[in-house]
Design a protein around this motif. Structure first.
Motif, short mmCIF file in Angstrom:
data_model
loop_
_atom_site.label_atom_id
_atom_site.label_comp_id
_atom_site.label_asym_id
_atom_site.label_seq_id
_atom_site.Cartn_x
_atom_site.Cartn_y
_atom_site.Cartn_z
N GLU A 116 0.95 -1.23 -0.03
CA GLU A 116 0.06 0.15 0.04
C GLU A 116 0.98 1.31 -0.02
OE1 GLU A 116 -2.62 -0.52 3.34
OE2 GLU A 116 -4.16 -1.49 2.32
N GLY A 117 1.88 0.95 -0.71
CA GLY A 117 3.00 2.35 -0.68
C GLY A 117 2.44 3.64 -1.28
N ARG A 118 1.23 3.63 -2.17
CA ARG A 118 0.51 4.81 -2.51
C ARG A 118 -0.68 5.19 -1.88
NH1 ARG A 118 1.99 4.54 -9.11
NH2 ARG A 118 4.22 3.93 -8.63
N LYS A 119 -0.86 4.81 -0.62
CA LYS A 119 -2.07 4.91 0.06
C LYS A 119 -1.63 6.23 0.76
CE LYS A 119 -5.01 3.02 3.65
NZ LYS A 119 -5.38 1.93 4.57
N LYS A 120 -2.86 7.30 0.88
CA LYS A 120 -2.66 8.64 1.51
C LYS A 120 -2.30 8.32 2.88
CE LYS A 120 -4.50 13.20 1.33
NZ LYS A 120 -3.30 13.71 1.00
N ASN A 121 -1.36 8.87 3.49
CA ASN A 121 -1.05 9.22 4.93
C ASN A 121 -0.77 7.69 5.65
OD1 ASN A 121 -1.51 12.05 5.12
ND2 ASN A 121 -3.68 11.69 5.19
N ARG A 122 -0.28 6.83 4.79
CA ARG A 122 0.23 5.63 5.11
C ARG A 122 1.30 5.71 6.13
NH1 ARG A 122 3.41 1.29 5.29
NH2 ARG A 122 2.57 -0.72 4.91
N PHE A 123 2.28 6.36 6.00
CA PHE A 123 3.63 6.49 6.64
C PHE A 123 3.44 7.12 7.82
CE2 PHE A 123 4.37 5.19 2.30
CZ PHE A 123 5.07 4.15 2.52
N THR A 124 3.41 6.45 9.05
CA THR A 124 3.45 7.02 10.33
C THR A 124 4.41 6.19 11.31
OG1 THR A 124 1.80 5.38 11.11
CG2 THR A 124 1.08 7.41 10.22
N GLY A 125 4.69 6.47 12.43
CA GLY A 125 5.48 5.88 13.55
C GLY A 125 4.96 4.65 13.71
N ASP A 126 3.67 4.44 14.06
CA ASP A 126 2.96 3.19 14.35
C ASP A 126 2.93 2.08 13.29
OD1 ASP A 126 1.09 1.65 16.19
OD2 ASP A 126 -0.29 1.88 14.24
N TYR A 151 15.17 -3.06 2.24
CA TYR A 151 14.73 -1.81 1.64
C TYR A 151 13.04 -1.56 2.29
CZ TYR A 151 18.98 -1.74 -1.24
OH TYR A 151 20.18 -1.60 -1.60
N PHE A 152 12.75 -0.37 2.34
CA PHE A 152 11.20 0.03 2.77
C PHE A 152 10.96 0.92 1.61
CE2 PHE A 152 12.81 -1.74 6.58
CZ PHE A 152 11.74 -2.32 7.05
N GLY A 153 9.64 0.45 0.69
CA GLY A 153 9.40 1.14 -0.12
C GLY A 153 8.61 2.34 0.37
N VAL A 154 8.43 3.62 -0.26
CA VAL A 154 7.73 4.81 -0.25
C VAL A 154 7.26 5.14 -1.49
CG1 VAL A 154 7.53 7.06 0.81
CG2 VAL A 154 8.95 5.58 2.09
N ASP A 155 6.51 4.23 -2.11
CA ASP A 155 6.22 4.21 -3.51
C ASP A 155 5.31 5.19 -3.91
OD1 ASP A 155 6.66 3.26 -6.07
OD2 ASP A 155 5.07 1.67 -5.78
N SER A 156 5.33 6.37 -3.74
CA SER A 156 4.53 7.78 -3.95
C SER A 156 5.40 8.83 -4.19
CB SER A 156 3.35 7.61 -3.02
OG SER A 156 3.76 7.86 -1.70
N ASP A 157 4.58 9.72 -4.76
CA ASP A 157 5.09 11.29 -4.91
C ASP A 157 4.73 11.83 -3.59
OD1 ASP A 157 6.56 13.23 -5.70
OD2 ASP A 157 5.12 13.77 -7.66
N ALA A 158 5.54 12.96 -3.49
CA ALA A 158 5.65 13.50 -1.89
C ALA A 158 4.23 13.86 -1.45
CB ALA A 158 6.63 14.86 -2.15
N GLN A 159 3.30 14.34 -2.47
CA GLN A 159 2.02 14.91 -1.69
C GLN A 159 1.28 13.98 -0.91
OE1 GLN A 159 2.71 14.37 -4.99
NE2 GLN A 159 0.99 13.85 -6.05
N LEU A 160 1.30 12.57 -1.00
CA LEU A 160 0.57 11.53 -0.55
C LEU A 160 0.83 11.40 1.10
CD1 LEU A 160 0.15 8.87 -3.19
CD2 LEU A 160 -1.44 10.87 -2.46
N ASN A 161 1.88 11.92 1.45
CA ASN A 161 2.53 11.43 2.90
C ASN A 161 3.46 12.82 3.25
OD1 ASN A 161 1.81 8.76 3.71
ND2 ASN A 161 2.21 8.70 1.67
N THR A 162 3.20 13.07 4.54
CA THR A 162 3.98 14.25 5.01
C THR A 162 5.50 13.87 5.24
OG1 THR A 162 3.73 13.77 7.29
CG2 THR A 162 1.98 15.10 5.89
N ASP A 163 6.45 14.77 5.26
CA ASP A 163 7.73 14.41 5.51
C ASP A 163 7.71 13.87 7.22
OD1 ASP A 163 8.67 15.21 2.88
OD2 ASP A 163 9.79 17.10 3.96
N GLN A 164 7.14 14.67 7.73
CA GLN A 164 7.18 14.28 9.25
C GLN A 164 6.69 12.66 9.46
OE1 GLN A 164 8.35 16.02 11.82
NE2 GLN A 164 8.36 14.03 12.80
#
Length: 361
Positions: A116-126, A151-164
């Motif tokens: 689900e690398g292109r899911k919005k707001n997927r990347f969080t600490g939890d 390797y961990f895939g952040v398979d989306s452009d920047a707008q789908l998840n925040t830098d933080q």
């Protein structure tokens, strides 16, 4: 997609003889040797049953394909950990059986986690904590050796998840994995730079997505380790003719940064590559710097194929003002394009919108 025949090869040979002596000729010595595959090559994949476990319906090994990989110069296959299989990739999750099969053919294995690398707001600490725990379990199951790379895939452009969110994700991954595995990121240039500056990964893999944020600047900085230069290849002499659809991507190592991507051999040792070979491979890759580079069977003939701006070609020879090019990464040239429409790999042009349409390869 242009296909080579004996007649077309003879015609190219005649055209070659009429051209000035080549500046170099590297056919067979500069083929891409690292591929990644979203699915294992099994004859009994059941696309209608995505609910099946990766070991069900994924047992009839396609040895012919893996033998072809080895003969073509491939020595490393990157495969996936994924939370679940799906209708298109129901053998996405690499198994111990597949690891053994790859090693039986002399191929080393590298691992990337992607789900689900292109899911919005997927990347969080939890989510980073959960994904890292999942990877630890998969590593135990297939016997991935400590010290190799995850390797961990952040398979989306920047707008789908925040830098933080991405920073929190990789901090959590580091906490869970500790020093057991080398950590890598597969992401747009801006995200590779973010994680690199934060010291949260040591290997940086850039996808073939030239429009994604920061990719142009990051690739030209030379700080990357691995570049996925061609995706969704399914019609070349390596992938075609094996009794089932097979799709691969090819990857180029940055010889100025590394001689390993953290892949592992059967005995658990880390696969390393000859730097001279890596340099030859990188030096044979060129960018298209105009909206479109046309490919001709022979110089002056009608167009038979094309490549769009900020995409790569494998230059197999230079003949005066013409470059002989392999556009589908099987080492066989499809024809010729003007050399002045290309720039070396270390000088990526900026991607821009144009009327050029990507071709199926």
């Amino acid at each position: 997609m242009v296909r080579l025949t004996r007649r077309s090869l003879l015609a190219q040979g005649a055209a070659l003889a009429a051209l000035p002596r080549p500046a170099f000729s590297m056919l067979g010595q500069t083929n891409a040797h690292i591929i990644d595959m979203g699915n294992a090559a099994y004859f009994d994949r059941d696309r209608a049953r995505p609910d099946l476990d990766a070991t069900d319906g994924c047992t009839r090994d396609n040895h012919d394909f893996y033998e072809t990989l080895a003969r073509s110069g491939v020595d490393t296959v990157i495969r996936y950990y994924s939370d679940q299989n799906n209708a298109n990739l129901n053998c996405k999750n690499v198994t111990r059986r597949e690891r053994d099969m790859l090693h039986d053919h002399g191929l080393s294995l590298a691992i990337v986690y992607q789900f689900e690398g292109r899911k919005k707001n997927r990347f969080t600490g939890d989510r980073g904590s959960r994904d890292a725990q999942f990877c630890l379990e998969r590593a135990r199951v297939i016997g991935q050796p400590e010290g190799s790379t995850l390797y961990f895939g952040v398979d989306s452009d920047a707008q789908l998840n925040t830098d933080q969110g991405v920073l929190d994700y990789f901090r959590a991954v580091n906490r869970v994995l500790g020093n057991r595995f080398d950590i890598g990121i597969y992401a747009a240039g801006a995200r590779c730079r973010l994680i690199q500056n934060a010291g949260l990964a040591s290997r940086f893999w850039v996808p073939e997505a030239p429009a994604w944020a920061g990719t142009h600047a990051y690739l030209n900085s030379g700080d990357w380790h691995l570049f996925q230069n061609k995706t969704n290849i399914n019609l070349n002499s390596v992938t075609d003719g094996h009794g089932q659809p097979i799709h691969i991507d090819t990857n180029i190592v940055n010889p100025d940064q590394t001689t390993t991507i953290g892949a592992f051999n059967r005995d658990g040792s880390i696969r390393t590559y000859d730097r001279q070979r890596l340099t030859a491979i990188a030096d044979a890759r060129y960018w298209v710097n105009g909206d479109k580079a046309t490919v001709h069977r022979s110089p002056g003939d009608p167009e038979v194929a094309h490549i769009c701006v900020a995409r790569t070609v494998h230059v197999t020879g230079i003949y005066g003002e013409w470059a002989e090019v392999d556009i589908d990464e099987d080492g066989l040239p499809e024809g010729y394009t003007r050399l002045d429409g290309l720039t070396p790999l270390r000088q990526m042009p900026k991607w821009r919108r144009s009327s050029c349409k990507l071709m199926d390869i």
